[in-house]
Enzyme design. Structure first.
Site, PDB file in Angstrom:
ATOM      1  N   GLU A 183      14.953  40.127   3.650  1.00 46.16           N
ATOM      2  CA  GLU A 183      15.129  40.167   5.051  1.00 46.16           C
ATOM      3  C   GLU A 183      15.204  38.772   5.608  1.00 46.16           C
ATOM      4  O   GLU A 183      14.265  38.343   6.465  1.00 46.16           O
ATOM      5  CB  GLU A 183      13.901  40.976   5.905  1.00 46.16           C
ATOM      6  CG  GLU A 183      14.158  42.256   5.488  1.00 46.16           C
ATOM      7  CD  GLU A 183      13.154  43.419   6.252  1.00 46.16           C
ATOM      8  OE1 GLU A 183      12.402  42.838   7.156  1.00 46.16           O
ATOM      9  OE2 GLU A 183      13.362  44.496   5.921  1.00 46.16           O
ATOM     10  N   GLU A 217      15.451  49.110   0.924  1.00 47.74           N
ATOM     11  CA  GLU A 217      14.314  49.541   1.296  1.00 47.74           C
ATOM     12  C   GLU A 217      14.919  51.061   2.261  1.00 47.74           C
ATOM     13  O   GLU A 217      15.792  50.572   3.139  1.00 47.74           O
ATOM     14  CB  GLU A 217      13.490  48.642   2.397  1.00 47.74           C
ATOM     15  CG  GLU A 217      12.881  47.544   1.480  1.00 47.74           C
ATOM     16  CD  GLU A 217      11.978  46.735   2.369  1.00 47.74           C
ATOM     17  OE1 GLU A 217      11.577  46.622   3.383  1.00 47.74           O
ATOM     18  OE2 GLU A 217      11.843  45.458   1.822  1.00 47.74           O
TER      19      GLU A 217
END
Ligand code: AHR
Length: 489
Positions: A175, A299
């Site tokens: 991220e 995820e």
């Protein structure tokens, strides 16, 4: 009971289902690692080198193919050298992302690799780009994979591991558009190119390098990455998408107390991943028509408010039959996209978001989501086949039935979910190109709010089920709020 038609074409094989689509994600977050997977060598809880034996067994039961570690947001503040060597002298740090608790680094590289060895799964290391250095990541790769002759390989040997490990999956950052450094795509791509240059294939080990891909529907990020990366630098890009029942991050809702309306909006929110994957794949198809760069759903899963009275930084939540339905829908979707989706990792494997295992002291429960992975495991390494069901809609317009079909070694696996809370269905299925002589079916069904707790661990559990199969015909009933798996021989 309403009858619905279904058909399967066993001759129309679309793509290979990589076992890694059934992957998981472990993070130094709350009680995932400490007081979850890892209890330490001196714990009275039965363990192997500090890793709970019942957890090893549970991971094996679902044939866990891959485990991602150490984060998540944690990965971009993790310095691997703090987690090796004598445990008593390992450096302590504050886990700034998750509750500002003290992290003693007693679970590090050796412990993680041992866990993967015991489970028999591939390790997937998430490297620190946000607050690390190129040298640090390149040395980590060398420490893990180089046979001998360098300071890092000698350090590994001094720490008790003579032979290098095999490491395939390496994430370059997590991220990085958010907690991993708040970078722009333009900046991240250059960083990625630099970092990956120094992560070498050592001693015959072949890295599979994963670039930090988009958050959910950030198509611009994917477009920029695909334009500026190529398949000799990048094997896959990752994507993260969480199911928020209300669609509002500020008001996620309770894991166990929800209305029918909230349930159906959870279904709608989770099904949105289909469109997201389709649109990222379309961009990838334009730049990489030969399909040599995969999409990894790094995820995914449901994210609710934490359980009342628990540390808000630990993200601990319960897991009901609603989560099982969500898992079934997502896994059917990933199977359907297995031409581009090469891996998916549910967040997080123990004691955090949509976990397959919850622990409390020596007690352990397998959540409804665990059972879905158990029922779906025969899809791993199968060939995804064309299938169709007659359309049935829930009150909010979401499809009532979701299915996926694969073939491996002349056995067909059919997984079905009935998302309706009101209607039971009977599926009349026509099988083309397959001659069934027997059916082995299993069912997971319960009232939608039902969950397993430490005093009632088998409240929601898989049961043997009836399905009639003969030649080209299969008939199976799907009660409301249920998941059924059928293996045809
Ligand atoms: O799963 C919790 C967090 O969600 C992860 O650490 C991060 O990658 C994502 O934002």
């Amino acid at each position: 009971m309403k009858k619905i038609r279904m058909s399967v074409n066993a001759l129309d094989k679309k793509s290979h289902i990589n076992p890694e689509i059934y992957g998981h994600f472990s993070e130094h977050l709350g009680r995932c690692i400490y007081n979850g997977i890892f209890v330490g060598e001196d714990s009275p809880i039965p363990n192997t080198d500090g890793i709970r034996n019942d957890i090893i067994e549970a991971f094996r039961q679902i044939k866990m193919p891959v485990l991602r570690w150490p984060g998540g947001c944690f990965a971009d503040e993790y310095h691997w050298k703090d987690g090796i060597g004598d445990k008593a002298s390992r450096k302590k740090m504050i886990n700034t992302n998750w509750g500002a608790v003290s992290e003693d680094n007693s679970f590090g590289t050796h412990e993680f690799m041992r866990l993967c060895e015991l489970v028999g799964c591939e390790p997937y290391i998430s490297g620190n780009v946000g607050s690390g250095t190129v040298q640090e990541l390149s040395e980590w790769v060398e420490y893990m994979t180089l046979e001998g002759g360098s300071p890092m390989s000698e350090l590994r040997k001094a720490n008790g591991r003579e032979k290098p490990w095999k490491l395939k999956y390496l994430g370059i950052g997590n991220e990085n558009w958010g907690c991993g450094g708040n970078m722009r795509a333009e900046y991240y791509v250059d960083e990625y190119r630099r970092y990956q240059s120094f992560c070498k294939n050592c001693s015959g080990n072949q890295l599979y390098k994963v670039a930090c891909g988009p958050s959910a529907d950030d198509y611009n990020w994917t477009e920029y990455l695909m334009k500026n990366l190529n398949s000799w630098q990048t094997n896959a890009i990752s994507m993260h998408y969480y199911t928020i029942p209300t669609g509002d991050w500020g008001r996620k809702g309770s894991s166990t107390m929800f209305s029918d309306e909230e349930y159906y909006s959870t279904i709608s929110s989770t099904l949105h991943i289909d469109e997201i994957i389709t649109r990222h794949s379309e961009i990838m198809n334009r730049y990489n028509p030969e399909n040599s760069i995969g999409l990894i759903v790094d995820e995914w899963g449901c994210w609710y408010d934490v359980e009342p009275g628990t540390n808000p930084g630990f993200l601990y939540q319960q897991n009901t039959m609603r989560d099982a339905i969500v898992a079934a829908l997502n896994l059917n979707i990933f199977n359907a996209h297995s031409d581009r989706v090469v891996m998916a990792n549910l967040a997080q494997v123990v004691n955090v978001l949509q976990s397959v295992i919850l622990t409390e002291g020596e007690k352990l429960i397998k959540t409804p989501t665990f059972h879905v992975f158990d029922m779906y495991k025969t899809h791993q390494d199968g060939e995804f086949c064309y299938s169709w069901t007659e359309e049935e809609r829930n009150t909010n317009g979401t499809p009532a039935i979701s299915q996926s079909v694969s073939i491996k070694d002349n056995e067909m696996t059919i997984t079905l979910a009935n998302t309706s809370l009101e209607n039971d269905y009977e599926l009349d299925c026509e099988l083309y190109g397959f001659n069934a002589s027997s059916a082995e079916a299993r069912i997971l069904t319960a009232e939608v709010h039902a969950y397993n707790d430490f005093d009632s661990a088998d409240n929601v559990s898989v049961k043997p089920y009836e399905a009639e199969a003969s030649g080209s015909k299969l008939t199976v009933k799907l009660p409301k709020c249920s998941i059924v798996s059928v293996v045809l021989k």
